[in-house]
Design an enzyme around this catalytic site. Structure first.
Site, mmCIF file in Angstrom:
data_model
loop_
_atom_site.group_PDB
_atom_site.id
_atom_site.type_symbol
_atom_site.label_atom_id
_atom_site.label_comp_id
_atom_site.label_asym_id
_atom_site.label_seq_id
_atom_site.Cartn_x
_atom_site.Cartn_y
_atom_site.Cartn_z
ATOM 1 N N GLU A 283 0.875 -1.178 0.000
ATOM 2 C CA GLU A 283 0.000 0.000 0.000
ATOM 3 C C GLU A 283 0.906 1.219 0.000
ATOM 4 O O GLU A 283 1.696 1.401 0.921
ATOM 5 C CB GLU A 283 -0.898 -0.022 1.228
ATOM 6 N N CYS A 317 -1.509 9.403 3.680
ATOM 7 C CA CYS A 317 -1.463 8.974 2.281
ATOM 8 C C CYS A 317 -2.710 9.439 1.560
ATOM 9 O O CYS A 317 -2.706 9.636 0.360
ATOM 10 C CB CYS A 317 -1.335 7.464 2.200
HETATM 11 N N1 LIG Z 1 -1.613 3.487 0.891
HETATM 12 C C1 LIG Z 1 -1.660 3.521 2.201
HETATM 13 O O1 LIG Z 1 -2.537 2.941 2.835
HETATM 14 C C2 LIG Z 1 -0.619 4.288 2.975
HETATM 15 C C3 LIG Z 1 -0.817 4.507 4.336
HETATM 16 C C4 LIG Z 1 0.156 5.218 5.058
HETATM 17 C C5 LIG Z 1 1.276 5.699 4.423
HETATM 18 N N2 LIG Z 1 1.431 5.478 3.093
HETATM 19 C C6 LIG Z 1 2.607 6.026 2.399
HETATM 20 O O2 LIG Z 1 3.755 5.884 3.235
HETATM 21 C C7 LIG Z 1 4.685 6.932 2.974
HETATM 22 C C8 LIG Z 1 5.108 7.575 4.283
HETATM 23 O O3 LIG Z 1 5.648 6.634 5.143
HETATM 24 P P1 LIG Z 1 7.229 6.395 5.320
HETATM 25 O O4 LIG Z 1 7.936 7.703 5.165
HETATM 26 O O5 LIG Z 1 7.396 5.646 6.591
HETATM 27 O O6 LIG Z 1 7.526 5.469 4.070
HETATM 28 P P2 LIG Z 1 8.895 4.708 3.703
HETATM 29 O O7 LIG Z 1 8.637 3.970 2.444
HETATM 30 O O8 LIG Z 1 10.044 5.624 3.757
HETATM 31 O O9 LIG Z 1 9.104 3.661 4.913
HETATM 32 C C9 LIG Z 1 8.139 2.675 5.206
HETATM 33 C C10 LIG Z 1 8.856 1.501 5.872
HETATM 34 O O10 LIG Z 1 9.732 0.888 4.921
HETATM 35 C C11 LIG Z 1 11.019 0.731 5.503
HETATM 36 N N3 LIG Z 1 12.029 0.736 4.428
HETATM 37 C C12 LIG Z 1 12.672 1.801 3.887
HETATM 38 N N4 LIG Z 1 13.510 1.392 2.908
HETATM 39 C C13 LIG Z 1 13.374 0.046 2.815
HETATM 40 C C14 LIG Z 1 13.949 -0.957 1.973
HETATM 41 N N5 LIG Z 1 14.830 -0.657 1.026
HETATM 42 N N6 LIG Z 1 13.557 -2.233 2.151
HETATM 43 C C15 LIG Z 1 12.637 -2.563 3.085
HETATM 44 N N7 LIG Z 1 12.068 -1.662 3.921
HETATM 45 C C16 LIG Z 1 12.429 -0.365 3.774
HETATM 46 C C17 LIG Z 1 11.125 1.893 6.467
HETATM 47 O O11 LIG Z 1 12.151 1.673 7.404
HETATM 48 C C18 LIG Z 1 9.724 1.887 7.065
HETATM 49 O O12 LIG Z 1 9.601 0.909 8.058
HETATM 50 C C19 LIG Z 1 3.955 7.880 2.044
HETATM 51 O O13 LIG Z 1 4.371 7.643 0.730
HETATM 52 C C20 LIG Z 1 2.495 7.495 2.215
HETATM 53 O O14 LIG Z 1 1.668 7.820 1.123
HETATM 54 C C21 LIG Z 1 0.524 4.779 2.358
#
Ligand SMILES: NC(=O)c1ccc[n+]([C@@H]2O[C@H](COP(=O)([O-])OP(=O)(O)OC[C@H]3O[C@@H](n4cnc5c(N)ncnc54)[C@H](O)[C@@H]3O)[C@@H](O)[C@H]2O)c1
Length: 519
Positions: A283, A317
């Site tokens: 997501e 999001c």
């Molecule tokens: N569609 C939805 O339901 C929904 C809901 C909430 C947030 N979001 C999205 O989330 C984002 C904001 O959250 P964020 O800043 O925590 O996102 P992010 O992608 O930076 O991080 C999310 C998670 O992924 C991990 N991560 C980062 N790099 C990784 C890698 N290479 N491999 C595996 N894991 C890795 C991070 O440590 C964290 O735990 C926004 O883009 C938002 O739109 C989407």
């Protein structure tokens, strides 16, 4: 097990002084910093490689956390794999019982949990409370859903043959969560995986390890066996090490588009000897648009747009990023939005009067500010200035118009309080612009003509379209939530189909035309 029908956990009535006093007291009593371990089975390793701080007062340390190594990621998956057989064999009703007790554990600690969400992620009270409620909702909703799913699905039966379809858990699930719903989202993905009989290794966001700890504590307090749920705090590398492990069967991810795509690549790389394809439930982000037609009720549209774009400083999001308004009402809408945004209060999350809290971290502040500078250079700022509190990662709410069609501000997910407004000839032109976007998460339409509503509903590609209301605030069971196109794999969290991502259907067909039994 017979349970009452699912109902959403009611949010607190914050207009009552007594409720506000309870929350403020809980905030005062929070004992910080929390110590967050790598927690695998009964093994607990503390550390302070990762420090999470209060976005509104960055010198305040909220949690000191260990950061998992690649070896610890492997240990966590090994432990989860060892625990898989017994947990998968536990009857669905018993697994559901553990989730319901976890929900009760959270309910008893609502004020303390909301206070932690507020401190660690600068979520204002109403939204911090809603985060706790949503985590409880996911536990209650998926507990019920898993009991139902355990019944299997009805198949056509013919004489001489018995057909049965059952849903089997897939194995170890890596849950990788974002910080912006620091309890609800990790709990939602984890609860779904556990309810259906998978075991889980949870990698919370590096900005919210304290909330990640509470998720695991709630589940263990509810009776989920220690081996079935591990806590693996760390940065992106810990998530990547976890996702790559060959014994991870499912990756449940919520976060940004680039990381989601990287996880899909990891899953597609099937190493020699692998015995299962990794499934990715992703997501991701959006670029959410609000269409305002010429006949829209602007008294309704203006507050809903403000709430969608600037609530939690635009860090949802589902937040609105673009307004596409009929040219006949463009000027009046812009004038009203400009007036309304001037009245927003930028301030600390704990102040009940704050509308726009700080953003999560320094890097986010820099990113949003640089987009705001670009907006001022490429377009026309229509919002008034505010005083920004000195300390903390605050960003001014900004509304910009007059951007060129190829502006990055109309394309990139900025994830901060920045909203663009564009005039359109009619709703069809608005739909064309939305259709040109590669992402499709949420959207809203303000219009009074039912034919217009039907036309936009038919053309809209987004996962969640809201008519005459804000783009944010999906409720479990009422608005199953998730995006299409590059916004995700089509998952709908909090909906009836969600649990299917965590199971494999198995069909058994028996020839019942036997000539006697061997006994
Ligand atoms: N569609 C939805 O339901 C929904 C809901 C909430 C947030 N979001 C999205 O989330 C984002 C904001 O959250 P964020 O800043 O925590 O996102 P992010 O992608 O930076 O991080 C999310 C998670 O992924 C991990 N991560 C980062 N790099 C990784 C890698 N290479 N491999 C595996 N894991 C890795 C991070 O440590 C964290 O735990 C926004 O883009 C938002 O739109 C989407």
């Amino acid at each position: 097990m017979s349970l009452p029908p699912f109902a959403n956990e009611p949010v607190l009535e914050l207009r009552r002084a007594s409720e506000r006093a309870k929350l403020t007291a809980a905030l005062g009593e929070l004992e910080l910093p929390l110590r967050v371990p790598v927690w695998i089975g009964e093994k607990w390793r503390s550390g302070d490689e990762l420090v999470s701080t209060d976005p509104g007062a960055p010198e305040r340390v909220v949690a000191r956390s260990a950061s998992a190594t690649a070896d610890e990621a492997a240990d966590a998956v090994d432990a989860a794999r060892a625990a898989f057989g017994p947990w998968a064999a536990t009857p669905a009703a018993e697994r559901a019982g553990a989730l319901l007790r976890a929900a009760a554990w959270m309910r008893e600690r609502r004020a303390q949990l909301a206070a932690l969400v507020l401190r660690e992620c600068a979520k204002p009270w109403a939204e911090a409370d809603a985060d706790v409620c949503e985590a409880i909702d996911f536990l209650e909703f998926y507990a019920r859903g898993a009991i139902e799913l355990a019944e299997g699905a009805a198949l056509l039966q013919v004489p001489g043959e018995r057909n049965e379809l059952r849903y089997a858990p897939r194995g170890v699930c890596a849950v990788i969560a974002p910080w912006n719903f620091p309890l609800a989202i990790p709990m939602g993905m984890t609860a779904a995986a556990l309810a259906t009989g998978n075991t889980v290794v949870l990698k919370p966001a590096e900005q919210a390890p304290g909330c990640g700890l509470r998720v695991v504590e709630a589940l263990r307090a509810g009776g989920v066996p220690a081996g079935a749920i591990a806590l693996l705090p760390g940065e992106g590398e810990a998530g990547a090490a976890l996702a790559r492990h060959p014994d991870v069967a499912t990756i449940a991810f919520t976060g940004s588009g680039p990381v989601g795509l990287e996880l899909l690549r990891i899953a597609a790389d099937v190493p020699p000897g692998a015995r299962q394809l990794k499934r990715v439930v992703a997501e991701m982000g959006g670029k959410n648009c609000v269409i305002v037609d010429a006949d829209a009720d602007l008294d309704e549209a203006v507050p809903a747009i403000l709430a969608s774009a600037f609530g939690y400083a635009g860090q949802k999001c589902s937040a609105a990023a673009r307004v596409l308004v009929h040219e006949a009402v463009h000027d009046v809408l812009v004038e009203r939005l400009a007036g309304a945004v001037a009245g927003l209060q930028v301030g600390p999350a704990e102040d009940f009067a704050s509308d726009v809290p700080p953003v999560i971290e320094r890097a986010a502040q820099q990113r949003v500010r640089s987009y705001a500078e670009r907006a001022a250079a490429d377009g026309t700022l229509v919002s008034a200035q505010h005083d920004v509190p000195g300390e903390g990662w605050y960003c001014l709410p900004v509304i910009v118009g007059g951007l060129p069609a190829d502006s990055a501000i109309l394309r990139d997910e900025i994830f901060g309080p920045l909203l663009s407004v564009e005039p359109v000839r009619d709703v069809d032109e608005a739909c064309d612009r939305i259709d040109a976007l590669p992402v499709a998460l949420t959207g809203a339409l303000f219009a009074r003509n039912p034919r217009t509503v039907a036309r936009v509903v038919a053309r809209s590609p987004v996962g969640n379209l809201y008519v005459n209301r804000s783009t944010t605030g999906a409720m479990v069971g009422r608005q199953p939530f998730g995006g299409n196109r590059l916004s995700g794999t089509g998952t709908k969290a909090g909906g009836g189909d969600y649990l299917l991502h965590f199971v494999e259907p198995r069909v058994v067909t028996e020839n019942t035309l036997r000539h006697g039994l061997v006994v």
